[in-house]
Write a protein that holds these residues in place. Structure first.
Motif, PDB file in Angstrom:
ATOM      1  N   GLY B 187      20.977  36.514  33.609  1.00 38.29           N
ATOM      2  CA  GLY B 187      21.407  35.365  32.817  1.00 38.29           C
ATOM      3  C   GLY B 187      22.056  35.774  31.502  1.00 38.29           C
ATOM      4  N   GLY B 188      21.394  36.711  30.781  1.00 38.66           N
ATOM      5  CA  GLY B 188      21.910  37.148  29.493  1.00 38.66           C
ATOM      6  C   GLY B 188      23.253  37.856  29.654  1.00 38.66           C
ATOM      7  N   GLN B 189      23.341  38.686  30.692  1.00 33.25           N
ATOM      8  CA  GLN B 189      24.591  39.399  30.949  1.00 33.25           C
ATOM      9  C   GLN B 189      25.705  38.420  31.312  1.00 33.25           C
ATOM     10  OE1 GLN B 189      23.062  42.016  33.977  1.00 33.25           O
ATOM     11  NE2 GLN B 189      23.262  43.810  32.651  1.00 33.25           N
ATOM     12  N   GLN B 190      25.323  37.395  32.110  1.00 33.46           N
ATOM     13  CA  GLN B 190      26.318  36.394  32.483  1.00 33.46           C
ATOM     14  C   GLN B 190      26.869  35.695  31.250  1.00 33.46           C
ATOM     15  OE1 GLN B 190      25.350  33.572  35.518  1.00 33.46           O
ATOM     16  NE2 GLN B 190      24.564  35.106  36.920  1.00 33.46           N
ATOM     17  N   GLN B 191      25.970  35.378  30.283  1.00 31.24           N
ATOM     18  CA  GLN B 191      26.440  34.677  29.093  1.00 31.24           C
ATOM     19  C   GLN B 191      27.345  35.581  28.272  1.00 31.24           C
ATOM     20  OE1 GLN B 191      27.251  31.890  28.361  1.00 31.24           O
ATOM     21  NE2 GLN B 191      25.498  30.751  27.611  1.00 31.24           N
ATOM     22  N   ARG B 192      27.007  36.878  28.224  1.00 33.57           N
ATOM     23  CA  ARG B 192      27.887  37.798  27.501  1.00 33.57           C
ATOM     24  C   ARG B 192      29.211  37.962  28.242  1.00 33.57           C
ATOM     25  NH1 ARG B 192      24.853  42.942  26.811  1.00 33.57           N
ATOM     26  NH2 ARG B 192      23.153  41.973  27.963  1.00 33.57           N
ATOM     27  N   LEU B 193      29.136  37.876  29.571  1.00 33.29           N
ATOM     28  CA  LEU B 193      30.377  37.910  30.352  1.00 33.29           C
ATOM     29  C   LEU B 193      31.243  36.706  29.987  1.00 33.29           C
ATOM     30  CD1 LEU B 193      31.957  39.234  32.751  1.00 33.29           C
ATOM     31  CD2 LEU B 193      30.786  37.635  34.240  1.00 33.29           C
ATOM     32  N   CYS B 194      30.600  35.552  29.837  1.00 30.20           N
ATOM     33  CA  CYS B 194      31.355  34.344  29.482  1.00 30.20           C
ATOM     34  C   CYS B 194      31.957  34.475  28.089  1.00 30.20           C
ATOM     35  CB  CYS B 194      30.466  33.101  29.560  1.00 30.20           C
ATOM     36  SG  CYS B 194      29.983  32.717  31.235  1.00 30.20           S
TER      37      CYS B 194
END
Lengths: 426, 288
Positions: B187-194
């Motif tokens: 989840g955290g990585q996805q948000q940083r990806l966004c």
């Protein structure tokens, strides 16, 4: 304290009741599935048991002497000679030689009826394919007449049906059987020929081609139109009374009896636009009208199931609405759309009623080669054969149903396969 | 339409909340330092309506260049609605109407002939729930530059992707699997990806709508660090539920209440000596 043990007691006693009703509920489901499966099984068993016989046909072995003098044929390349020659005479003389004791016009006529009346043409084609046979004698398996075929098959099954045969014919068949000159062979006619008034010569190929052409046109028209309409309604149209009205209408159209679409096609396409009747174009147009609501509804559902967060993400990146649709919504909705399209096509493949209205119920012998050739389709062919008085058409009808069902099965399997394949990407 | 109803509903809910029977005149104008010189964005008398319901009342505020401004307030106070009106994401909501002026470098973004595509390339957005595209990590970052035609060659594109991922602090974690699905990250990585996806088109302003509310504390700390780093190059407006987060990451804090902007002041001041009674009530936990 006593209160909590009381409660526990109550919960425990209710547990039994709850698990009982749960298992009862499960059984309802199981029974429903068993009934469904039994119905399908009964259908398949009935159709296959009736129809499997049609994939074999009775053949009689006769020595054929390709007598050039008698035929008036000097070269098998000369078309006019071939056209004029009396090919039936070859068959007749072959039969007379086989049963040399038969005399009298009546008996001879009975004898000639053992083989199909189209045999002469088969011999002509055989000679053209093998020109060296001219003047030679060859022992050949000739297609038997449908009455003989019906009798022979039922006799092999132990329940001879001899209503249409004379005593002598039955005797001859016995004789042939003992000599090993009558046998069942794979019926290639069924899958390679068009319709015929003679059951033994009738095939399903014309109807298969008609169905393919009609469906191809239906798919080419209804898929793009349906998907475009669905995308517009879901992604671009503003929600107002007018779009609500359109939505209600589309949903209603999906429930309209298919014969109404046939009437519409008759009134609009044939009477107003003068599209020729009985042709795949006409069938395709009418089936497009019928399939469109299905495709629009399933496509809209597929588009709706694309998470809104994906749309927001793309919009937030500065994608235009068109790019959002093309890059994100469409790829995610495509499996659902394709499934809907294939289900719609399967529906169209099995559709008979609207096609009756637009003249695709005609008796057509020639194989349709294009969208403008007169054609019929599989379900209509089934209807025509089921309506024919000849007993031999009973098994033909079932065989045609088997062909139709296998097409439907292939389409449904490909729908599942396509969906799996496209969805697996992420 | 649904969103509009939900927003309207929560607005009425707060009204009937018995906890906040503070007798304060909310009709008075915003207190604090809401204007600044040479603002990146300035909002003047912004009113937002969902159908007949008004969600935002006469909000006027400036956002300075390279500033992090946090928007806080109880649920349904309109802070997300206000944020979404800054890059016209509200356009997609049926029945949503925005009045007033929203200026980006002095130009009104609600003027008739403005193309929202250009606007959103300049004002990027990060959403509450991580929403990577169901494509590879590389494709996720490359999407923005591709549609805006920012990369002239494949090498350019590779550079943009690498640079964005580095800025978002994700490069080391994903450089070996750039071509695996972005949805496979945590989840955290996805948000940083966004976030990386948003900065790949080099926007001037980044709007963040509760970017950490779906994340665990460690991932949240990571994003907060990132916001601080990003503030050197970008102007950031962040909506948050967490007052601690606002206190940690922002330079100025704006407090919203029932669709009105109550107070804007330097963050430190808001959390130590708020000017307005309502702000004080909120940060001391008397309602919210």
């Amino acid at each position: 304290m006593s209160n909590s043990t009381d409660n526990l007691q109550k919960i425990k006693s209710s547990l039994k009741r709850r698990s009982r009703s749960e298992s009862r509920f499960r059984w309802y489901g199981r029974v429903a599935i068993i009934i469904g499966l039994a119905a399908v099984l009964a259908l398949f068993v009935d159709i296959i048991s009736k129809g499997h016989g049609a994939f074999k046909a009775t053949y009689i072995q006769v020595d054929i002497h390709y007598d050039g003098d008698r035929l008036g044929v000097t070269s098998s390349a000369d078309k006019s000679q071939l056209m004029q020659a009396n090919w039936d005479a070859l068959v007749k003389s072959g039969l007379r030689e086989k049963f040399s004791d038969v005399s009298g016009r009546r008996d001879k006529r009975q004898l000639y009826k053992l083989v199909s009346n189209g045999t002469g043409f088969d011999l002509k084609e055989h000679l053209v394919a093998n020109p060296l046979l001219l003047g030679e004698t060859e022992s050949q398996w000739l297609l038997a007449d449908d009455d003989i075929d019906t009798y022979y098959k039922s006799w092999l099954d132990g329940e001879p049906y001899d209503a249409r045969l004379t005593k002598k014919q039955i005797q001859w068949i016995d004789q042939l059987h003992q000599q090993g000159d009558i046998r069942l062979q794979l019926n290639t006619n069924l899958l390679t020929r068009g319709d015929s008034r003679e059951p033994e010569q009738a095939g399903i190929y014309g109807a298969v081609m008609g169905s393919l052409l009609t469906l191809l046109l239906t798919l080419m028209l209804s898929f793009p139109i349906g998907v475009a309409a669905a995308i517009y309604l879901e992604e671009f149209a503003t929600k107002n009374k007018f779009t609500d009205f359109i939505e209600v209408n589309i949903n209603n159209l999906a429930a309209v009896p298919s014969i109404i679409f046939g009437l519409l096609g008759l009134a609009v396409f044939i009477n107003f636009f003068h599209v020729p009747r009985s042709v795949p174009i006409m069938g395709g147009l009418v089936l497009t009208l019928m399939t469109l609501p299905t495709i629009i509804i399933t496509s809209r559902a597929a588009i709706k199931s694309v998470p809104p967060s994906i749309r927001e993400a793309a919009l937030g990146m500065g994608a235009s609405r068109y790019q959002v649709v093309l890059h994100h919504v469409l790829p995610l909705a495509l499996p659902g759309m394709l499934t809907g399209a294939i289900i719609g096509m399967a529906q169209a493949l099995g559709e008979t009623a609207p096609l009756l209205m637009i003249g695709m119920v005609a008796f057509i012998v020639d194989i349709p080669q294009g969208f403008t050739d007169p054609a019929t389709v599989l379900p209509v062919q089934i209807f025509l054969w089921a309506d024919s008085p000849e007993r031999a058409f009973i098994e033909k009808t079932s065989a045609a149903i088997m062909v139709l069902l296998s097409f439907l099965l292939i389409m449904n399997i490909s729908a599942v396969w396509l969906r799996k394949r496209l969805e697996r990407r992420w | 339409m649904k969103q509009a109803k939900a927003a309207a509903k929560s607005a009425t809910d707060t009204k009937s909340n018995p906890k906040q029977n503070l007798e304060v005149d909310t009709t008075q104008a915003t207190v604090g330092n809401r204007f600044c010189e040479n603002p990146k964005m300035s909002m003047r008398d912004v009113n937002v309506f969902y159908g007949d319901k008004q969600a935002i009342y006469d909000v006027s505020v400036d956002i300075a260049k390279n500033e992090v401004i946090a928007m806080i307030g109880p649920s349904g106070c309109g802070k997300s609605t206000f944020l979404r009106s800054l890059n016209r994401m509200n356009d997609t909501v049926d029945g949503c109407k925005v009045e007033g002026e929203v200026l980006l470098d002095g130009h009104n973004i609600y003027q008739q002939n403005l193309d929202v595509v250009e606007l959103r390339a300049r004002v990027g957005m990060v959403f509450q729930k991580p929403n990577p595209f169901p494509k590879s990590i590389f494709e996720n970052i490359a999407y923005g530059p591709k549609i805006h035609g920012l990369a002239d060659s494949r090498v350019d594109l590779d550079e943009i992707v690498e640079g964005s991922l580095k800025k978002a602090g994700l490069w080391e974690e994903v450089k070996e699997r750039l071509h695996q699905p972005g949805t496979g990250l945590s989840g955290g990585q996805q948000q940083r990806l966004c976030i990386a996806r948003a900065i790949a088109v080099s926007p001037e302003v980044i709007l963040m709508d509760e970017p950490c509310s779906a994340l665990d504390p460690i991932a949240t700390a990571r994003i907060e660090e990132l916001i601080e780093e990003l503030s050197q190059n970008f102007t950031i407006a962040i909506v948050t539920h967490s007052m601690q987060q606002a206190a940690r990451v922002s330079h100025r804090t704006a407090y919203f209440h029932l669709g009105k902007l109550i107070e804007v002041n330097p963050t430190e001041q808001v959390f130590t000596m708020p000017e307005h009674q309502l702000t004080e009530a909120y940060i001391t936990g008397r309602f919210g």
